[in-house]
Design an enzyme around this catalytic site. Sequence first.
Site, PDB file in Angstrom:
ATOM      1  N   GLY A  27     -18.731  -3.474  -0.280  1.00  0.00           N
ATOM      2  CA  GLY A  27     -18.716  -3.549  -1.741  1.00  0.00           C
ATOM      3  C   GLY A  27     -17.981  -2.376  -2.364  1.00  0.00           C
ATOM      4  NE  ARG A  28     -13.211  -4.042  -4.977  1.00  0.00           N
ATOM      5  CZ  ARG A  28     -12.113  -4.378  -4.296  1.00  0.00           C
ATOM      6  NH1 ARG A  28     -11.515  -3.483  -3.557  1.00  0.00           N
ATOM      7  NH2 ARG A  28     -11.653  -5.614  -4.350  1.00  0.00           N
TER       8      ARG A  28
ATOM      9  N   PRO B 279     -16.126  -4.879   2.916  1.00  0.00           N
ATOM     10  CG  PRO B 279     -16.350  -4.239   5.153  1.00  0.00           C
ATOM     11  CD  PRO B 279     -15.338  -4.342   4.042  1.00  0.00           C
TER      12      PRO B 279
ATOM     13  CE1 TYR C  37      -3.077  -2.985   0.278  1.00  0.00           C
ATOM     14  CE2 TYR C  37      -3.344  -2.559   2.621  1.00  0.00           C
ATOM     15  CZ  TYR C  37      -3.633  -3.305   1.502  1.00  0.00           C
ATOM     16  OH  TYR C  37      -4.501  -4.369   1.605  1.00  0.00           O
TER      17      TYR C  37
ATOM     18  CG  PHE D 140     -23.914  -2.623  -0.539  1.00  0.00           C
ATOM     19  CD1 PHE D 140     -25.119  -2.702  -1.223  1.00  0.00           C
ATOM     20  CD2 PHE D 140     -22.983  -3.631  -0.746  1.00  0.00           C
ATOM     21  CE1 PHE D 140     -25.392  -3.753  -2.090  1.00  0.00           C
ATOM     22  CE2 PHE D 140     -23.249  -4.690  -1.603  1.00  0.00           C
ATOM     23  CZ  PHE D 140     -24.457  -4.752  -2.273  1.00  0.00           C
ATOM     24  CB  SER D 141     -21.363   3.369   2.137  1.00  0.00           C
ATOM     25  OG  SER D 141     -20.450   3.719   1.124  1.00  0.00           O
TER      26      SER D 141
END
Length: 349
Positions: free
Chosen positions: A214-215, A212, A62, A218-219
Site C-alpha cells: 500500500g505504498r 503490495p 522511471y 502497511f509497513s
Amino acid sequence: MAMEVPKVKLGSQGLEVSKQGLGCMGMSINGYGPQKPEPEMIDLIRKAVESGVTFLDTSDVYGPYTNEILVGKAIKGIRDKVQIATKFAIAFDHENWSSNVTIRGDPAHVRAACEASLKRLEIDCIDLYYQHRVDPKVPIEITVGAMKELVKEGKVKYLGLSEASAADIRRAHSVHPITAVQIEWSLWTRDVEEEIIPTCRELGIGIVSYSPLGRGFFSGKAVVEEIGDDDFRKTVPRFQGENLAHNKILYEKLCKIAAGKKCSPGQLALTWVQHQGDDVVPIPGTTKLQNFEENRASLRVTLSKEDMDEVESVVSVDSVKGERYSDVHITNTWRLTSSLPLSAWKSSV
C-alpha cells in the site's frame, strides 16, 4: 542457515522467477523522497540478488531512463542470475517531460523503446517486456503484434501487460501468449479480484503485484513517519485528511494481528499477497537494505485460512477510504482506459 527464496513459474510460458521480486522505481525518482546515491542502490540490488531475490522490475519512464541505466550497472557480471522486467508506453516530450506525457502503443514506438531499453540496460534480451499502460488510440492487437516481432527476433523472451482490463488481456493473449499482468494488488486495493485475477488464472497468466504494501502504508513508513513535501503520496487521497485518519485505524488493527504472529504489520500485509497463490509474485520496492531484509523475511511467515480471514475482516474489500490515485493519475489505470477496437483501426489505415 540463510533462508532460501523459492522460485516459481510466472505464467505458463516457462518464465521462472523468485517468489518475491524487487521494485527498483524508487531508486531513481523523487516520488518517495530525495533521490538516493547510485552506489548505494547498486549495492542494494546486488545484495538482493545474492540473497535470492532475482526478479528485478524497472521501466523506461522511471527517472526517466536513469533507472534502467542503474539496473544495468547493478547486473554487470551477474546477468545470468537475474530476470529483468521493464516496460514501455509512457512517452513524453524530452524538453518538458513532466507536462507532456502521452501513452504510445504504436509499432514504431514499441520497437524504438525496446531498442533503447536494451542499450540502457546493456543486455541482449529482456526477460519480461510489459506494455506499461494501454494506448486508447491503438488496438492492443497491433501493439502486441509489434511486441511479438521482438520475441521472434530474440530481443524479448516473454510479454506482459500492466494495468490492462480483462477484455484487453484476452485480446492481447489471442495475438501472443501473455506471461504476466502487473497490477496494484494489496490489502487496500482489491477491486482487481472481480475480473482481472480470474481472467489471468483462466488464461494461465502470472500476476505481478506492485505496491503490495500500500505504498508503504502497511509497513508503517507512511503512518509513523512524516511524509515529506516532495513525496508523491502527498497527492494520494488515501494519505489525506479524514481518509488517512480512518485508514490509520485499520493499520493499528493490523498491527495487533501482526504482533500475535510475531511479525511486523508490513510482513503480514506482504505475506497476505504471497499467500494468494503460486501464480502471484509481489515486487515491493525499497531503497533501504533493512527494509529489503524485512520484506524478504516475510517469506518465512505462514498464514492459515483462519489467519487470512482475520486479516481480511480487519482490512476488508471496501474498508479503505480514498482513491488509490489522484485524478491526475487515474486516467491511465485499467478502470478507465481500454484499447481501440481492431475494426476501427483497420478502417482508419
